[in-house]
Motif scaffolding. Structure first.
Motif, short mmCIF file in Angstrom:
data_model
loop_
_atom_site.label_atom_id
_atom_site.label_comp_id
_atom_site.label_asym_id
_atom_site.label_seq_id
_atom_site.Cartn_x
_atom_site.Cartn_y
_atom_site.Cartn_z
N MET A 105 0.89 -1.33 -0.09
CA MET A 105 0.00 0.07 0.06
C MET A 105 0.82 1.33 -0.02
O MET A 105 0.21 2.25 0.12
CB MET A 105 -0.98 0.03 1.31
CG MET A 105 -1.99 -1.18 1.14
SD MET A 105 -3.18 -1.06 -0.22
CE MET A 105 -4.24 0.36 0.19
N GLN A 106 2.10 1.02 0.15
CA GLN A 106 3.31 2.43 -0.05
C GLN A 106 3.71 2.39 -1.40
O GLN A 106 4.65 3.36 -1.62
CB GLN A 106 4.19 2.13 0.92
CG GLN A 106 3.64 2.14 2.16
CD GLN A 106 4.94 2.26 3.26
OE1 GLN A 106 6.10 2.19 2.99
NE2 GLN A 106 4.56 2.19 4.82
N ASP A 107 3.34 1.49 -2.49
CA ASP A 107 3.55 1.61 -3.73
C ASP A 107 3.08 2.39 -4.51
O ASP A 107 1.77 2.76 -4.36
CB ASP A 107 3.59 0.03 -4.22
CG ASP A 107 4.25 0.09 -5.71
OD1 ASP A 107 5.44 -0.23 -5.80
OD2 ASP A 107 3.38 0.10 -6.67
N PRO A 108 3.90 3.15 -5.55
CA PRO A 108 3.02 4.45 -6.09
C PRO A 108 2.41 3.93 -7.04
O PRO A 108 1.26 4.57 -7.56
CB PRO A 108 4.38 4.90 -6.69
CG PRO A 108 5.45 3.95 -6.87
CD PRO A 108 5.17 3.25 -5.33
N VAL A 109 2.35 2.52 -7.62
CA VAL A 109 1.41 2.28 -8.78
C VAL A 109 0.23 1.29 -8.12
O VAL A 109 -1.00 1.77 -8.40
CB VAL A 109 2.33 1.21 -9.54
CG1 VAL A 109 1.39 0.69 -10.43
CG2 VAL A 109 3.43 1.84 -10.31
N LEU A 110 0.39 0.64 -7.04
CA LEU A 110 -0.58 -0.30 -6.53
C LEU A 110 -1.19 0.32 -5.31
O LEU A 110 -2.28 0.00 -4.71
CB LEU A 110 -0.16 -1.78 -6.14
CG LEU A 110 -0.02 -2.66 -7.30
CD1 LEU A 110 0.93 -3.91 -7.05
CD2 LEU A 110 -1.24 -3.08 -7.98
N LEU B 27 -13.97 -3.49 -15.22
CA LEU B 27 -13.79 -2.56 -14.00
C LEU B 27 -12.43 -1.80 -14.43
O LEU B 27 -12.33 -0.54 -14.24
CB LEU B 27 -13.28 -3.21 -12.79
CG LEU B 27 -13.10 -2.53 -11.45
CD1 LEU B 27 -14.51 -1.61 -11.23
CD2 LEU B 27 -12.97 -3.47 -10.28
N LEU B 28 -11.52 -2.39 -15.11
CA LEU B 28 -10.14 -2.05 -15.82
C LEU B 28 -10.45 -0.75 -16.68
O LEU B 28 -9.98 0.36 -16.63
CB LEU B 28 -9.07 -2.72 -15.85
CG LEU B 28 -8.48 -3.73 -14.84
CD1 LEU B 28 -7.72 -4.83 -15.20
CD2 LEU B 28 -7.72 -2.77 -13.95
N ASP B 29 -11.07 -1.30 -17.61
CA ASP B 29 -11.77 -0.58 -18.51
C ASP B 29 -12.50 0.98 -18.22
O ASP B 29 -12.21 1.91 -18.49
CB ASP B 29 -12.71 -1.14 -19.67
CG ASP B 29 -12.11 -2.11 -20.35
OD1 ASP B 29 -11.05 -2.32 -20.51
OD2 ASP B 29 -12.79 -3.26 -21.00
N LYS B 30 -13.20 0.60 -17.16
CA LYS B 30 -14.09 1.81 -16.58
C LYS B 30 -13.17 3.04 -16.09
O LYS B 30 -13.43 4.13 -15.99
CB LYS B 30 -15.21 1.37 -15.76
CG LYS B 30 -15.96 2.43 -14.96
CD LYS B 30 -17.13 1.96 -14.07
CE LYS B 30 -17.82 3.04 -13.41
NZ LYS B 30 -18.79 2.39 -12.41
N PHE B 31 -11.98 2.44 -15.21
CA PHE B 31 -11.11 3.27 -14.59
C PHE B 31 -9.85 3.69 -15.28
O PHE B 31 -8.92 4.07 -14.73
CB PHE B 31 -11.01 2.79 -13.07
CG PHE B 31 -12.18 2.94 -12.25
CD1 PHE B 31 -12.19 3.97 -11.38
CD2 PHE B 31 -13.06 1.85 -11.99
CE1 PHE B 31 -13.40 4.25 -10.41
CE2 PHE B 31 -14.05 1.92 -11.38
CZ PHE B 31 -14.22 3.12 -10.57
N GLY B 32 -9.97 3.53 -16.62
CA GLY B 32 -9.06 4.34 -17.23
C GLY B 32 -7.63 3.39 -17.61
O GLY B 32 -6.67 3.71 -18.12
N TYR B 33 -7.62 2.20 -17.50
CA TYR B 33 -6.52 1.53 -17.54
C TYR B 33 -6.73 0.32 -19.00
O TYR B 33 -7.11 -0.55 -19.05
CB TYR B 33 -6.34 -0.03 -16.45
CG TYR B 33 -6.06 0.87 -15.08
CD1 TYR B 33 -4.89 0.97 -14.50
CD2 TYR B 33 -7.38 0.93 -14.26
CE1 TYR B 33 -4.68 1.52 -13.39
CE2 TYR B 33 -6.80 1.45 -12.87
CZ TYR B 33 -5.64 1.65 -12.69
OH TYR B 33 -5.31 2.24 -11.29
N LYS B 34 -6.47 1.38 -20.11
CA LYS B 34 -6.77 1.00 -21.47
C LYS B 34 -5.83 0.26 -21.96
O LYS B 34 -4.48 0.26 -21.47
CB LYS B 34 -7.00 2.26 -22.23
CG LYS B 34 -7.83 3.21 -21.92
CD LYS B 34 -9.44 2.65 -21.82
CE LYS B 34 -10.27 3.84 -21.30
NZ LYS B 34 -11.83 3.31 -21.24
N GLY C 109 -1.50 6.91 -19.25
CA GLY C 109 -0.95 6.41 -20.50
C GLY C 109 0.44 5.78 -20.29
O GLY C 109 0.92 5.31 -21.21
N LYS C 110 0.92 5.77 -19.00
CA LYS C 110 2.42 5.18 -18.90
C LYS C 110 2.21 3.80 -18.64
O LYS C 110 1.06 3.18 -18.33
CB LYS C 110 2.96 5.57 -17.32
CG LYS C 110 3.45 7.05 -17.53
CD LYS C 110 4.02 7.51 -16.43
CE LYS C 110 4.39 9.00 -16.24
NZ LYS C 110 5.16 9.57 -15.10
#
Length: 598
Positions: free
Chosen positions: A348-353, A417-424, A436-437
């Motif tokens: 939970m301290q990870d910048p991505v997750l 769920l991923l599509d909805k929250f912008g993880y394209k 976009g990264k």
């Protein structure tokens, strides 16, 4: 005849200046020492009870050191009994005051640290050892056991952080030494689990002289374990071989346990009742990481007692029972569901997750819903596990077999769920972050066969939702170090009960336990508030309500995914007598016997 021998031995134990006892035991000196050969599937990390954190090292610390309490060998569910203590604690009605009396005549194993003197164990040694858990320099991962519980103990740690030195000699109101053998503990709040906490290895007594002689720069004595237990360290080749020898200075004990509901207990009682403990004078422990090597050692008779991990189960078991050809040889199987949970965490301290923003929660929920736990149990563990939806496993107070998690397997919904929250998904089919990264996640696993299989199962999960995964294969000791520092991004982490109460599992996600047992470094103020409230309650329906709320908070935030509890399958050669796997004790060496003629 036996009672006369016990009387003579007890009399000698009271004569302090005689050194190690030299009287004849039921095993006459002319007879060879009984030897038990055992295997650990991963290397130990060290034998200081205040810092050892893994199951494998704790096999050894449990044999060498003595806490005040332990568990009855045969009673199920696990039942607390005195160990170094003379009796169970006297607890006040409000659960805030414990009075504990120590057995007299317990001595530490002779060691140069004691300058040739026979060193008796006193309650002051326990007080010193518990204070040691709070020394910032040592940074014990077990401070949580007594954190915010004993009046004045936390303040000692705060003072040490300011001054740079921990004052072991300072008296605190929470530890009232009535005499060398009697201690009264005053708690900050009601706690009816303290007896079980004091039965855990980190609460065992370590002599101050030993720390002063052998302690490293942190004050850790991982290489020089000197305790009062049934065994002492004889030889040690790191990561390869450990030999324990009987501590002949240990107070005499006689095997005297009553059969429980298990019909096999009758056989065990018949084999062991009235015998001196321990019967086995030498434990030879090998570290064998590879599954096949362990199995060949047992098959050839090179191992007496064998931990049959899931990947090896088909070689010895069929439909949950011992294969007929092994049973015909007299091989014994002791099987139970471990009081454990293997759970998947995100740092939970990870910048991505990490974090509690909607898109981060959505990412973790999607990963959780994409993972097929039933398939992992089948592929990695050969079906030798039960799926868990609640953080508290069977055999532990607070377990709820009817609880159903919000995070159910649904890869289709996970992708939506991923599509909805912008993880394209990009042209290459892999998802990106909302900005976009590239989205590439790290999964850490052990570098032996089961760890490789786990990583492949999780790679399949990530592939199913279009996320690239990289696998960091690490040795177990390095995983433990990195995890404690919140350096791993994600991992499947097993937790075996330190004591059989749900509190021991709910604390895995308690914010202040970060850098101790909170491997995912989960920080949720509402969860912490509920956990703190549960600490003030005895086990029962009222506390269970709080545990349920905590489990739901964890699911809503996708702080972790509950996985499974594994079966513990222990195989014993025909020569092993009186063996039964205990749900809490790491090993049972002092309670069993071996007869090579069989």
């Amino acid at each position: 005849m036996r009672s006369n021998w016990v009387q003579r031995l007890a009399l000698a134990a009271t004569l302090g200046g005689l050194g190690p006892l030299a009287l004849a035991a039921p095993n006459e000196p002319s007879q060879p020492v009984k030897v038990l050969r055992y295997i650990l599937p991963a290397a130990e990390t060290g034998f200081d009870p205040a810092t050892a954190r893994d199951l494998y090292s704790n096999h050894i610390t449990q044999a060498i050191f003595e806490p005040l309490f332990t568990y009855d060998y045969l009673a199920r569910p696990a039942t607390l009994v005195p160990h170094a203590a003379a009796a169970l604690p006297e607890v006040s009605a409000d659960g805030k005051t414990y009075t504990i009396r120590l057995k007299k005549g317990i001595v530490f194993t002779p060691d140069p640290a004691f300058k040739g003197k026979r060193r008796e164990l006193t309650m002051a040694d326990f007080v010193y050892s518990w204070k040691r858990l709070f020394d910032p320099k040592l940074a014990s991962p077990h401070a949580w056991l007594l954190e915010n519980k004993v009046i004045g103990l936390d303040q000692l740690a705060k003072d040490a952080k300011k001054s740079g030195k921990f004052d072991y000699d300072k008296a605190i109101p929470g530890f009232e030494l009535l005499d060398p053998y009697t201690l009264r503990i005053h708690l900050t709040q009601t706690d009816f689990n303290l007896g079980m906490i004091l039965a855990y290895e980190p609460a065992a007594a370590l002599a101050r002289e030993v720390v002063q002689m052998y302690g490293d720069v942190k004050g850790e004595v991982a290489s020089n374990p000197v305790g009062t237990g049934v065994y002492k360290l004889g030889q040690w080749v790191r990561g390869n071989r450990i030999v324990l020898e009987e501590n002949t200075d240990h107070l005499p004990e006689i095997w005297d346990f009553k059969a429980g509901d298990d019909p096999d207990d009758v056989r065990i009682v018949a084999q062991m009742k009235g015998k001196k403990m321990p019967q086995i004078g030498r434990i030879e422990i090998s570290v064998l990481i590879e599954d096949q090597s362990r199995w060949l050692s047992f098959q050839s008779g090179g191992t007496d007692l064998f931990w049959l991990d899931g990947p090896l189960a088909p070689k010895a078991m069929l439909d949950g029972k011992l294969r007929p050809e092994l049973a015909a040889r007299g091989v014994q199987l002791s099987r139970l569901i471990d009081p454990e949970i293997t759970y998947y965490y995100w740092n939970m301290q990870d910048p991505v997750l990490g974090g509690f923003s909607k898109e981060k929660i959505a990412l973790r929920r999607a990963i959780a819903m994409a993972h097929n736990i039933d398939e992992e149990i089948r592929v990695v563990w050969n079906g030798q596990a039960q799926k868990m939806e609640y953080p508290i496993p069977p055999g532990v107070v607070g377990h709820d077999p009817h609880y159903r998690s919000l995070l159910q397997y649904d890869p289709v919904l996970a992708n939506k769920l991923l599509d909805k929250f912008g993880y394209k998904k990009g042209p290459d089919g892999w998802r990106t972050l909302p900005d976009g990264k590239p989205l590439v996640l790290q999964y850490a696993s052990r570098n032996e066969a089961s760890g490789v299989l786990q990583a492949e199962m999780w790679r399949k999960t990530y592939n199913s939702i279009g996320i690239q995964m990289r696998n960091d294969r690490m040795i177990f000791a390095d995983i433990m170090k990195a995890e404690k520092l919140c350096k791993l991004q994600s991992r499947s982490a097993p937790w075996l009960a330190d004591y059989p109460d749900g509190d021991n599992f709910m604390q895995l996600f308690y914010g202040p336990n970060t850098n101790q047992n909170n491997n995912g470094c989960y920080q949720d103020p509402e969860y912490d508030k509920l956990y703190a409230a549960s600490q003030k309650m005895p086990a029962g329906p009222e506390r269970d309500v709080l545990f349920h709320k905590m489990a739901r908070h964890l699911e809503v935030n996708a702080g972790a995914l509950m996985g499974y509890a594994r079966y513990r399958n222990m195989l014993a050669q025909p020569s092993v007598l009186g063996y039964k796997k205990h749900p809490i004790l790491h090993q049972e060496w002092q309670y069993i016997d071996i007869d090579k003629s069989k």
